[in-house]
Write a protein that holds these residues in place. Sequence first.
Motif, PDB file in Angstrom:
ATOM      1  N   TRP A 122    -125.881 -21.557  34.407  1.00  0.00           N
ATOM      2  CA  TRP A 122    -126.957 -21.921  35.186  1.00  0.00           C
ATOM      3  C   TRP A 122    -127.569 -21.097  36.235  1.00  0.00           C
ATOM      4  CZ3 TRP A 122    -130.139 -25.918  33.006  1.00  0.00           C
ATOM      5  CH2 TRP A 122    -129.577 -26.646  32.201  1.00  0.00           C
ATOM      6  N   HIS A 123    -126.507 -20.390  36.548  1.00  0.00           N
ATOM      7  CA  HIS A 123    -126.647 -19.636  37.943  1.00  0.00           C
ATOM      8  C   HIS A 123    -126.679 -17.986  37.950  1.00  0.00           C
ATOM      9  CE1 HIS A 123    -126.214 -23.383  40.343  1.00  0.00           C
ATOM     10  NE2 HIS A 123    -125.523 -23.602  39.327  1.00  0.00           N
ATOM     11  N   PHE A 124    -126.863 -17.541  36.793  1.00  0.00           N
ATOM     12  CA  PHE A 124    -126.768 -15.951  36.607  1.00  0.00           C
ATOM     13  C   PHE A 124    -128.081 -15.350  37.242  1.00  0.00           C
ATOM     14  CE2 PHE A 124    -124.425 -16.511  32.673  1.00  0.00           C
ATOM     15  CZ  PHE A 124    -123.363 -15.616  33.147  1.00  0.00           C
ATOM     16  N   ARG A 125    -127.686 -14.225  38.427  1.00  0.00           N
ATOM     17  CA  ARG A 125    -128.621 -13.669  39.016  1.00  0.00           C
ATOM     18  C   ARG A 125    -128.835 -11.863  38.553  1.00  0.00           C
ATOM     19  NH1 ARG A 125    -130.097 -17.798  39.671  1.00  0.00           N
ATOM     20  NH2 ARG A 125    -130.146 -19.141  41.435  1.00  0.00           N
ATOM     21  N   ARG A 126    -128.023 -11.704  37.331  1.00  0.00           N
ATOM     22  CA  ARG A 126    -127.872 -10.248  37.002  1.00  0.00           C
ATOM     23  C   ARG A 126    -127.988 -10.399  35.543  1.00  0.00           C
ATOM     24  NH1 ARG A 126    -121.616  -8.115  37.759  1.00  0.00           N
ATOM     25  NH2 ARG A 126    -120.567  -9.894  36.766  1.00  0.00           N
ATOM     26  N   PRO A 127    -128.352  -9.425  34.838  1.00  0.00           N
ATOM     27  CA  PRO A 127    -128.465  -9.313  33.478  1.00  0.00           C
ATOM     28  C   PRO A 127    -127.188  -9.641  32.757  1.00  0.00           C
ATOM     29  CG  PRO A 127    -129.385  -7.361  34.162  1.00  0.00           C
ATOM     30  CD  PRO A 127    -128.791  -7.954  35.485  1.00  0.00           C
ATOM     31  N   THR A 128    -127.322 -10.601  31.724  1.00  0.00           N
ATOM     32  CA  THR A 128    -126.342 -11.229  31.032  1.00  0.00           C
ATOM     33  C   THR A 128    -125.465 -10.229  29.829  1.00  0.00           C
ATOM     34  OG1 THR A 128    -127.794 -12.375  29.583  1.00  0.00           O
ATOM     35  CG2 THR A 128    -126.900 -13.552  31.503  1.00  0.00           C
ATOM     36  N   GLY A 129    -126.226  -9.284  29.786  1.00  0.00           N
ATOM     37  CA  GLY A 129    -125.748  -8.113  28.533  1.00  0.00           C
ATOM     38  C   GLY A 129    -126.688  -7.193  28.476  1.00  0.00           C
ATOM     39  N   PHE A 130    -126.482  -6.188  27.562  1.00  0.00           N
ATOM     40  CA  PHE A 130    -127.326  -5.234  27.110  1.00  0.00           C
ATOM     41  C   PHE A 130    -127.274  -4.664  25.703  1.00  0.00           C
ATOM     42  CE2 PHE A 130    -123.368  -3.588  28.358  1.00  0.00           C
ATOM     43  CZ  PHE A 130    -122.994  -2.470  27.522  1.00  0.00           C
ATOM     44  N   PHE A 131    -128.302  -4.099  25.118  1.00  0.00           N
ATOM     45  CA  PHE A 131    -127.961  -3.557  23.880  1.00  0.00           C
ATOM     46  C   PHE A 131    -127.723  -2.264  23.688  1.00  0.00           C
ATOM     47  CE2 PHE A 131    -131.419  -6.917  22.809  1.00  0.00           C
ATOM     48  CZ  PHE A 131    -130.956  -7.148  21.496  1.00  0.00           C
ATOM     49  N   TYR A 132    -126.687  -1.913  22.936  1.00  0.00           N
ATOM     50  CA  TYR A 132    -126.255  -0.356  22.526  1.00  0.00           C
ATOM     51  C   TYR A 132    -126.065  -0.247  21.279  1.00  0.00           C
ATOM     52  CZ  TYR A 132    -123.531   3.591  22.928  1.00  0.00           C
ATOM     53  OH  TYR A 132    -123.110   5.117  22.480  1.00  0.00           O
TER      54      TYR A 132
END
Length: 362
Positions: A122-132
Amino acid sequence: MNRTSTDETPCAPCHPNNTHLRLLTNYTQLCNLTSFNTGMPFYCGKPTNKLLSCKNLQRVKMEKCEVLPITDSEKVLFKRGQVTFNQTLKVTVENRREDIKYFSVTDRPSIPCSQYNISRTWHFRRPTGFFYGGKWNLQTCLGVQKQHYMSCLKNRRLYLFGDSTVRQWYEAVIKRFKCKLTSDGFEKCPKCQGESTCVNRDINFKANWYFHAHPIFMGRAWGTTRHWHSISFRIDNLPRNERAIVLIHVYAHVINFHHNVFRQKMEIIRKSVENYLLDSKYSIVLIKAPHAFEGPAGECRLHDYYGDVYSKILFEVFDGLHDKVILLNNRDATLAQHEKLVHPKGNIVNAMIDQMMNFVCY
């Protein structure tokens, strides 16, 4: 509608009281259909045909919506849509290991998702992942391998509550987990169904999809009262002795309305979730958060603007349950691929399902 008579009357499925309906129409007598909507306030004008009463309601559609006031500058921004800044970056990637067979885009998380502090979702302030390479790499916690999904779902139940984007999940579940439909209605016309069930008897797994009830904007499509069961009503009636996975999503069909309508709906759902978790020791509840999309936009739908508004409301409404309910971030995956449609592409849907499986498998 009854056997001999029919009548059409304006409804206000988007407002928690009847004041709005009275202001927009000349109706002085209304039908309180909250019980039809299993707890969520819902009013219609009373039929003018004396042979019909409120209890004869059979179908509902809502063609008109409120015009949302925006400035000329805001109109320009919405018309422009997403803008990608063209900037070239040179990145040199060096392998940290001498073994040339080993390749990693980034260091993998060390904490398994099953042991992750879910309140942090509930508190993320940055990207949780990425596509590769077309694959979503979750960076919050270490997920399980896909070959373990079937064993994870053994002797479990999956309940998917939401709209057509959740129906996309259900369709992917059918294909990925060899889940056989119990009736042919969904296969013939998925959009015509308000609920559906599939089973994989080899692993004793069952999945259910349910369309959420009013308030909901359906345009010119007629909706029957047969599927008028709110998410809270369905959760209240779930068995308490199952190893269940419960996913909740309300978004695209409600953003035509004032955000307080969404807040009220989620407050009602929260009470049901809290009671459910008190009695269901082996079940997991997840909320599919709003995703990004670019259109359609118009006088009563402002792209995905309400995504941030709804995310804030979810955070406030479920305060006190952040350590018990998992929030699934669906925005980052859609932003990463500049998704324009409200229905994400297949690889994004599968990435979202993988994220769910990472948190429910252990």
